[in-house]
Design an enzyme around this catalytic site. Structure first.
Site, PDB file in Angstrom:
ATOM      1  N   ARG A   1      -4.816   5.686  -8.140  1.00  0.00           N
ATOM      2  CA  ARG A   1      -4.582   7.127  -8.145  1.00  0.00           C
ATOM      3  C   ARG A   1      -4.360   7.638  -9.566  1.00  0.00           C
ATOM      4  O   ARG A   1      -4.887   8.693  -9.957  1.00  0.00           O
ATOM      5  CB  ARG A   1      -3.376   7.454  -7.263  1.00  0.00           C
ATOM      6  CG  ARG A   1      -3.603   7.098  -5.801  1.00  0.00           C
ATOM      7  CD  ARG A   1      -2.309   7.078  -5.001  1.00  0.00           C
ATOM      8  NE  ARG A   1      -1.708   8.403  -4.931  1.00  0.00           N
ATOM      9  CZ  ARG A   1      -0.540   8.624  -4.334  1.00  0.00           C
ATOM     10  NH1 ARG A   1       0.131   7.625  -3.769  1.00  0.00           N
ATOM     11  NH2 ARG A   1      -0.034   9.848  -4.295  1.00  0.00           N
TER      12      ARG A   1
ATOM     13  N   LEU B   1       0.871  -1.169   0.000  1.00  0.00           N
ATOM     14  CA  LEU B   1       0.000   0.000   0.000  1.00  0.00           C
ATOM     15  C   LEU B   1       0.908   1.219   0.000  1.00  0.00           C
ATOM     16  O   LEU B   1       1.922   1.246   0.711  1.00  0.00           O
ATOM     17  CB  LEU B   1      -0.901   0.039   1.242  1.00  0.00           C
ATOM     18  CG  LEU B   1      -2.009  -1.006   1.375  1.00  0.00           C
ATOM     19  CD1 LEU B   1      -2.731  -0.824   2.709  1.00  0.00           C
ATOM     20  CD2 LEU B   1      -2.998  -0.930   0.225  1.00  0.00           C
ATOM     21  N   ASP B   2       0.564   2.229  -0.784  1.00  0.00           N
ATOM     22  CA  ASP B   2       1.323   3.469  -0.760  1.00  0.00           C
ATOM     23  C   ASP B   2       1.335   4.047   0.648  1.00  0.00           C
ATOM     24  O   ASP B   2       0.395   3.857   1.429  1.00  0.00           O
ATOM     25  CB  ASP B   2       0.705   4.499  -1.702  1.00  0.00           C
ATOM     26  CG  ASP B   2       0.808   4.084  -3.165  1.00  0.00           C
ATOM     27  OD1 ASP B   2       1.665   3.243  -3.478  1.00  0.00           O
ATOM     28  OD2 ASP B   2       0.028   4.609  -3.974  1.00  0.00           O
ATOM     29  N   ARG B   3       2.379   4.788   0.935  1.00  0.00           N
ATOM     30  CA  ARG B   3       2.492   5.396   2.264  1.00  0.00           C
ATOM     31  C   ARG B   3       1.251   6.185   2.674  1.00  0.00           C
ATOM     32  O   ARG B   3       0.767   6.041   3.799  1.00  0.00           O
ATOM     33  CB  ARG B   3       3.744   6.289   2.303  1.00  0.00           C
ATOM     34  CG  ARG B   3       3.889   7.061   3.607  1.00  0.00           C
ATOM     35  CD  ARG B   3       5.143   7.905   3.592  1.00  0.00           C
ATOM     36  NE  ARG B   3       5.185   8.808   4.742  1.00  0.00           N
ATOM     37  CZ  ARG B   3       6.173   9.652   5.020  1.00  0.00           C
ATOM     38  NH1 ARG B   3       7.208   9.699   4.221  1.00  0.00           N
ATOM     39  NH2 ARG B   3       6.121  10.427   6.069  1.00  0.00           N
TER      40      ARG B   3
ATOM     41  N   THR C   1      -1.836   5.796   1.770  1.00  0.00           N
ATOM     42  CA  THR C   1      -3.060   4.980   1.748  1.00  0.00           C
ATOM     43  C   THR C   1      -3.185   4.194   3.043  1.00  0.00           C
ATOM     44  O   THR C   1      -2.206   3.633   3.533  1.00  0.00           O
ATOM     45  CB  THR C   1      -3.036   4.009   0.554  1.00  0.00           C
ATOM     46  OG1 THR C   1      -2.855   4.734  -0.657  1.00  0.00           O
ATOM     47  CG2 THR C   1      -4.327   3.208   0.471  1.00  0.00           C
TER      48      THR C   1
END
Length: 224
Positions: free
Chosen positions: A146, A42-44, A46
């Site tokens: 995104r 997961l992106d930071r 998110t």
């Protein structure tokens, strides 16, 4: 194991942005006193469900399910504008970490869960509209959701890379929103030992739901 990763916490150390931050993997290793293996990311910014393995064999088995697109995932996002009721977002995305990487096909299905219009002007427009969207990525490209929503002209609120700075600033000032409004809420996969399909879900975190409540949207069962 599955954990609820908060927004702003990197999964592992690396890069200038996360070098000085507490990383999730190190936190879990310290808590459990054992090694843990991430099987997806997961992106930071998110938040939401992150799946990890406790053994190399389990990590290999779960990693194979992700590569074969056998894992079902669902996300919630708050986006700019009145997005159509449902649809499919698809395009070729070039790998962000490879300057000369070939574009790879990506696809995300979505449906609009709720929308709201607020009487606050912006430029020549007398009001502004926002939509709460549930998204199901069928491929796993870097920052796929995104990038898809940006290309569809419905960027996610709080996205400082692909978003709309005017709307991000409005949400910071009006609602105290300091995060990316994207949360991983459901995941379904085959247990690496029993083979049974597991369905895990959790509501968004408190800071996510607080923004929805201020907009007059439904936000039930927030997790702190």
């Amino acid at each position: 194991m599955a954990v609820h990763k908060p927004s702003g916490m990197p999964v592992h150390r690396g890069g200038r942005e996360s070098a000085s931050c507490t990383a999730l993997l190190q936190t879990l290793r310290d808590m459990l006193d054992r090694h843990v293996y991430p099987v997806h990311r997961l992106d930071r910014p998110t938040s939401g469900i992150l799946l990890l393995a406790l053994t190399p064999d389990a990590a290999s088995h779960l990693g194979g399910q992700f590569r074969r697109h056998e894992v079902d995932k669902a996300y919630l996002a708050l986006v700019r504008g009145y997005i159509p009721l449902r649809g499919v977002l698809s395009r070729f995305l070039r790998p962000e970490d490879k300057k000369n990487g070939l574009p790879r096909f990506s696809i995300t299905r979505y449906h609009r869960a709720e929308s709201v219009e607020i009487p606050v002007p912006m430029g020549r427009v007398s009001s502004r509209c926002y939509s709460l969207v549930e998204l199901h990525p069928e491929t796993g490209r870097s920052r796929q959701i995104r990038r898809h929503l940006k290309s569809f002209s419905h960027p996610i609120i709080g996205d400082t890379t692909y978003g709309d700075g005017r709307h991000n600033r409005f949400f910071r000032e009006a609602f105290g929103c300091q995060r990316l409004m994207l949360a991983a809420t459901r995941i379904s996969f085959l247990h690496p030992h029993s083979g049974h399909r597991l369905h895990l879900s959790l509501p968004p975190s408190v800071d996510f739901c607080r923004v929805l409540v201020q907009l007059g949207m439904e936000a039930e069962g927030a997790q702190d």
